[in-house]
Design an enzyme around this catalytic site. Structure first.
Site, PDB file in Angstrom:
ATOM      1  N   GLY A  64       0.903  -1.238   0.082  1.00  0.00           N
ATOM      2  CA  GLY A  64       0.120  -0.042  -0.018  1.00  0.00           C
ATOM      3  C   GLY A  64       0.886   1.234   0.077  1.00  0.00           C
ATOM      4  CB  CYS A  90     -17.736   1.579 -27.471  1.00  0.00           C
ATOM      5  SG  CYS A  90     -19.217   2.397 -28.208  1.00  0.00           S
ATOM      6  CD  GLU A  91     -18.632   1.567 -21.894  1.00  0.00           C
ATOM      7  OE1 GLU A  91     -19.721   2.351 -21.681  1.00  0.00           O
ATOM      8  OE2 GLU A  91     -18.908   0.401 -22.168  1.00  0.00           O
TER       9      GLU A  91
END
Ligand SMILES: Cc1ncc(COP(=O)(O)O)c(C=O)c1O
Length: 284
Positions: A96, A209-210
């Protein structure tokens, strides 16, 4: 190792000390799941639990959360030692460690994390009379992230007068899902002139295609033309490993570069690769 949820959840810059008992990962302490799991492991001759593990989140820029998690791991180890003689060989505080994706990110040196984690575990173990275990960490992004970048070729451009501009490139959420999935932020530079003065702010849009396929929402760039190559920085972690064939596009190649030498280590996916598993349909 047994992964526990220590009740500490690092959410970007802050730590929430409640609630994570319902995390999908790990055995929680509060409801006794971790205790139950320990009993099962200890009763099973085929299992050897070498230690206790936690992972509290990603892109962490402070020591505090790791110190709290480390303390909690030693607490539970000491409790289990008293209750059933269990002695962990390893305490693993997970990964992290944050990296610099944008100028707003100020990562700490790895030494600072390691120092704080080891000191906390040493101190807590001494306080609780526990034999000092080995300390493990699992840094992922902080090793691989800054080591990689993604090259995109500039294609079209759309200026919506007085409103906004889109600059499109030949990749996007298929090779890097992070911006579309959870609004991860990156910076990009002109590959041929990384320090060129930036003169405009555009949406750097992917080809998929978004509407959500925006690689960088506010990309500060110099003037570009179709065919220019942009380098999106710090994409070495969670980029290719999470790449997909979205819209049935092939994934790009991966190239290692060092000391002026380059080598393709993963080939670009071809149309043949994409259709390799297809079968012809034979209606009866
Ligand atoms: C259990 C565990 N350890 C380590 C890591 C690595 O985290 P990072 O890449 O943020 O260092 C992850 C990432 O999800 C993880 O789930």
């Amino acid at each position: 190792m047994m992964r526990i949820t220590p009740g500490i959840y690092a959410h970007t810059h802050e730590y929430i000390q409640t609630g994570q008992e319902d995390s999908k990962f790990g055995f929680d302490l509060k409801t006794g799941l971790a205790d139950k799991a320990l009993q099962q492991v200890l009763a099973n001759k085929r299992m050897n639990m070498i230690g206790i593990h936690a992972h509290i989140g990603s892109q962490i820029f402070e020591l505090n959360g790791f110190q709290m998690a480390a303390e909690k791991l030693v607490d539970i180890a000491a409790e289990w030692h008293t209750k059933c003689g269990y002695q962990p060989q390893v305490i693993n505080v997970g990964g992290g460690f944050g990296i610099r994706y944008t100028k707003d990110d100020n990562p700490l040196a790895p030494e600072a994390f390691v120092d704080a984690i080891v000191k906390t575990i040493k101190q807590s173990a001494a306080d609780k009379g526990l034999t000092m275990p080995a300390v493990w960490i699992e840094p992922g992004r902080s090793i691989a992230g800054p080591a990689g970048y993604t090259l995109y070729t500039v294609g079209g451009r759309k200026d919506v007068d007085g409103l906004t501009s889109y600059l499109t490139v030949d990749g996007g959420m298929g090779d890097n899902i992070r911006p579309a999935l959870y609004q991860a932020e990156y910076e990009a530079v002109l590959a041929s002139d990384p320090f060129a003065k930036t003169t405009e702010t555009v949406h750097l849009a992917g080809k998929y295609c978004e509407s959500g396929d925006i690689l960088i929402d506010q990309a500060h760039l110099p003037a570009t033309k179709p065919g220019d190559v942009l380098a999106m920085l710090d994409t070495g972690a969670y980029g290719y490993s999470m790449a997909s064939n979205y819209n049935r596009n092939g994934r790009p190649a991966v190239v290692f570069v060092e000391n002026g030498k380059s080598q393709v280590v993963v080939k670009r996916e071809s149309y043949a690769d994409m259709t390799r598993l297809d079968q012809s349909y034979d209606p009866e």
